[in-house]
Design a protein around this motif. Sequence first.
Motif, mmCIF file in Angstrom:
data_model
loop_
_atom_site.group_PDB
_atom_site.id
_atom_site.type_symbol
_atom_site.label_atom_id
_atom_site.label_comp_id
_atom_site.label_asym_id
_atom_site.label_seq_id
_atom_site.Cartn_x
_atom_site.Cartn_y
_atom_site.Cartn_z
ATOM 1 N N SER A 398 0.806 -1.240 0.000
ATOM 2 C CA SER A 398 0.000 0.000 0.000
ATOM 3 C C SER A 398 0.830 1.278 0.000
ATOM 4 C CB SER A 398 -0.979 0.034 1.188
ATOM 5 O OG SER A 398 -1.791 -1.114 1.164
ATOM 6 N N ALA A 399 2.149 1.182 -0.220
ATOM 7 C CA ALA A 399 3.004 2.381 -0.229
ATOM 8 C C ALA A 399 2.637 3.286 -1.407
ATOM 9 C CB ALA A 399 4.472 1.970 -0.323
ATOM 10 N N LYS A 400 2.602 4.601 -1.125
ATOM 11 C CA LYS A 400 2.242 5.586 -2.162
ATOM 12 C C LYS A 400 3.443 6.478 -2.458
ATOM 13 C CE LYS A 400 -2.553 5.776 -0.617
ATOM 14 N NZ LYS A 400 -3.669 6.578 -0.100
ATOM 15 N N SER A 401 3.575 6.858 -3.712
ATOM 16 C CA SER A 401 4.620 7.830 -4.065
ATOM 17 C C SER A 401 4.214 8.557 -5.340
ATOM 18 C CB SER A 401 5.970 7.128 -4.254
ATOM 19 O OG SER A 401 5.865 6.116 -5.232
ATOM 20 N N ASP A 402 4.856 9.694 -5.586
ATOM 21 C CA ASP A 402 4.570 10.467 -6.795
ATOM 22 C C ASP A 402 5.744 10.326 -7.764
ATOM 23 O OD1 ASP A 402 2.120 11.410 -5.844
ATOM 24 O OD2 ASP A 402 3.115 12.984 -4.690
ATOM 25 N N ILE A 403 5.398 10.151 -9.039
ATOM 26 C CA ILE A 403 6.414 9.941 -10.076
ATOM 27 C C ILE A 403 6.253 11.030 -11.140
ATOM 28 C CG2 ILE A 403 7.018 8.426 -12.021
ATOM 29 C CD1 ILE A 403 6.414 6.039 -10.305
ATOM 30 N N PRO A 404 7.341 11.712 -11.504
ATOM 31 C CA PRO A 404 7.232 12.705 -12.584
ATOM 32 C C PRO A 404 6.898 12.011 -13.909
ATOM 33 C CG PRO A 404 9.360 12.851 -11.426
ATOM 34 C CD PRO A 404 8.704 11.605 -10.981
ATOM 35 N N MET A 405 6.056 12.667 -14.699
ATOM 36 C CA MET A 405 5.647 12.107 -15.999
ATOM 37 C C MET A 405 6.856 11.812 -16.888
ATOM 38 S SD MET A 405 2.261 11.920 -16.690
ATOM 39 C CE MET A 405 0.678 12.633 -16.283
ATOM 40 N N ASP A 406 7.883 12.649 -16.794
ATOM 41 C CA ASP A 406 8.987 12.488 -17.747
ATOM 42 C C ASP A 406 9.915 11.313 -17.402
ATOM 43 O OD1 ASP A 406 10.296 13.574 -15.602
ATOM 44 O OD2 ASP A 406 10.851 15.459 -16.577
ATOM 45 N N SER A 407 9.729 10.707 -16.196
ATOM 46 C CA SER A 407 10.519 9.488 -15.918
ATOM 47 C C SER A 407 9.587 8.314 -15.599
ATOM 48 C CB SER A 407 11.497 9.733 -14.759
ATOM 49 O OG SER A 407 10.803 10.163 -13.605
ATOM 50 N N LEU A 408 8.396 8.369 -16.182
ATOM 51 C CA LEU A 408 7.328 7.401 -15.896
ATOM 52 C C LEU A 408 7.767 5.952 -16.095
ATOM 53 C CD1 LEU A 408 4.188 7.045 -15.361
ATOM 54 C CD2 LEU A 408 3.960 6.927 -17.830
ATOM 55 N N VAL A 409 8.230 5.622 -17.296
ATOM 56 C CA VAL A 409 8.538 4.230 -17.632
ATOM 57 C C VAL A 409 9.625 3.668 -16.728
ATOM 58 C CG1 VAL A 409 9.478 2.696 -19.415
ATOM 59 C CG2 VAL A 409 7.743 4.394 -20.013
ATOM 60 N N GLU A 410 10.696 4.420 -16.592
ATOM 61 C CA GLU A 410 11.846 3.980 -15.790
ATOM 62 C C GLU A 410 11.430 3.728 -14.335
ATOM 63 O OE1 GLU A 410 15.797 6.153 -13.964
ATOM 64 O OE2 GLU A 410 14.764 7.095 -15.652
ATOM 65 N N LYS A 411 10.670 4.674 -13.756
ATOM 66 C CA LYS A 411 10.278 4.562 -12.349
ATOM 67 C C LYS A 411 9.262 3.431 -12.135
ATOM 68 C CE LYS A 411 12.677 8.009 -10.615
ATOM 69 N NZ LYS A 411 13.827 7.706 -9.747
ATOM 70 N N VAL A 412 8.299 3.304 -13.056
ATOM 71 C CA VAL A 412 7.291 2.236 -12.931
ATOM 72 C C VAL A 412 7.972 0.872 -13.009
ATOM 73 C CG1 VAL A 412 5.345 1.095 -14.111
ATOM 74 C CG2 VAL A 412 5.274 3.553 -13.662
ATOM 75 N N ARG A 413 8.919 0.760 -13.926
ATOM 76 C CA ARG A 413 9.664 -0.506 -14.053
ATOM 77 C C ARG A 413 10.386 -0.838 -12.741
ATOM 78 N NH1 ARG A 413 10.201 -2.625 -19.049
ATOM 79 N NH2 ARG A 413 10.249 -0.692 -20.263
#
Length: 514
Positions: A398-413
């Motif tokens: 259930s951990a939440k965090s915010d990811i910038p759109m411009d590093s979406l793929v890298e961070k989601v992976r």
Amino acid sequence: MAGKEAKGADGGAKGGSNKGKKKEVKKETGLGLTNKKDENFGEWYSEVVVSGEMIEYYDISGCYVLRPWAMSIWEIMQEFFDAEIKKMKIKNCYFPLFVSPGVLEKEKDHVEGFAPEVAWVTKSGKSDLEVPIAIRPTSETVMYPYYSKWIRGHRDLPLRLNQWCNVVRWEFSNPTPFIRSREFLWQEGHTAFATKEEADAEVLDILELYRRIYEEFLAVPVIKGKKSELEKFAGGLYTTTVEAFIPNTGRGIQGATSHCLGQNFAKMFEINFENEKGEKAMVWQNSWAYTTRTIGVMIMVHGDDKGLVLPPKVAATQVIVIPVPYKDADTQGILDACAATVKTLSESGIRAEADFRDNYSPGWKYSHWEMKGIPLRIEIGPKDLANKQVRVVRRDNSAKSDIPMDSLVEKVREVLDEIQQNLFSVAKQKKEACIKVVKTWEEFLEALSQKKLILAPWCDEEEVEKSVKERTKGEMGAVKTLCSPFDQPELPEGTLCFASGKPAKKWSYWGRSY
């Protein structure tokens, strides 16, 4: 396009829009499970497999409808395993479902092992068949008459075949979706070699693939080992296994097996060949299989009180994107951002969908996708749009965090990799906390009452194993050896068997099992 695809992200939602109005209180969405995993495991499991849309119960006991959510997991594992065995030069084939009685009964130990579970076809229309026909419980006796025909000389070896199919075993005790059903899907490999060394090597190569399916894909820790003579495959020489453990019930579960059949079936079915010296010799054979039981083990190990928890590697959808529009927000801008997010992730190979259904509130959708176990949820609301970011919520913790759109793929992976690893680590810690080393019968009974996975020194005698089964019979079921692990702890000289007091020969895991 992403938006159009995503509109059909899930057509199986239950409930009405009136429930959606209670969006701020997740527990009141009407979607939760009524049973708790720690309080009533059996009822929880029966509920989660249906509510998570894995199966539907069928009108014949012990048979289940596998819904797309479950089939997609099976297909991902199948894709991996099929590619790996093809690298080993194993080829796929298909043999008939039906077995004649004469062939089925050829190997006596084998047929005795399966006899109670064999289903028979006795009629055609209203007429009785002259000879009843069995439905395959496994395919050794179906395939081996043809191995005898196809194998003549050493150049015909090795013969290495696999088939993806269904089998029927007419179980009468406690049918459980995925775990114990009357019909199930599996792959079964059947191979023949000129030498025992080749057969022995393949047994372990295949077992390693089964370990990888459990540990690398399903994030379930397993123990590699050898079955006892009492528990080995009927008619085989020896059986190797990957054993899993369900901490909530204190039961072991056979994950998948790789058998060396030796020359027993070769003798019965006359599978002979002329070797390089021109002498007549018998082949050495293996058979090996894993089934849709793998999915049930995964659900039991990772599921929680909110529903399924799917490891990212096997989830049909790894990321669900949910728009969170508020009053006076730029709703179209949010929907467009969701569609663009799905498109970006999908193009990078991440399995993503959006839930654009407008008759459900965001809160209802959160609960729905949590129930279905999707590894990662992305929420996009007005603030996220303004800040060019997305909010991500992990299913595992259930951990939440915010990811910038411009590093979406890298961070989601990165997050998906972390979820996969965390699920395995947590499951491993839980399993290891359940292992209890015992030396005496009293310690054994104590550990058993605490639902432990018991590791004990054993004299490796069949009569002793039978006596342990007899002495532990009860409502919960008798205890048996699960396996003797390949990774054997040191056995100091003079160590005695926990059950017989005779000199111990090896360490073995014991417990009740599914």
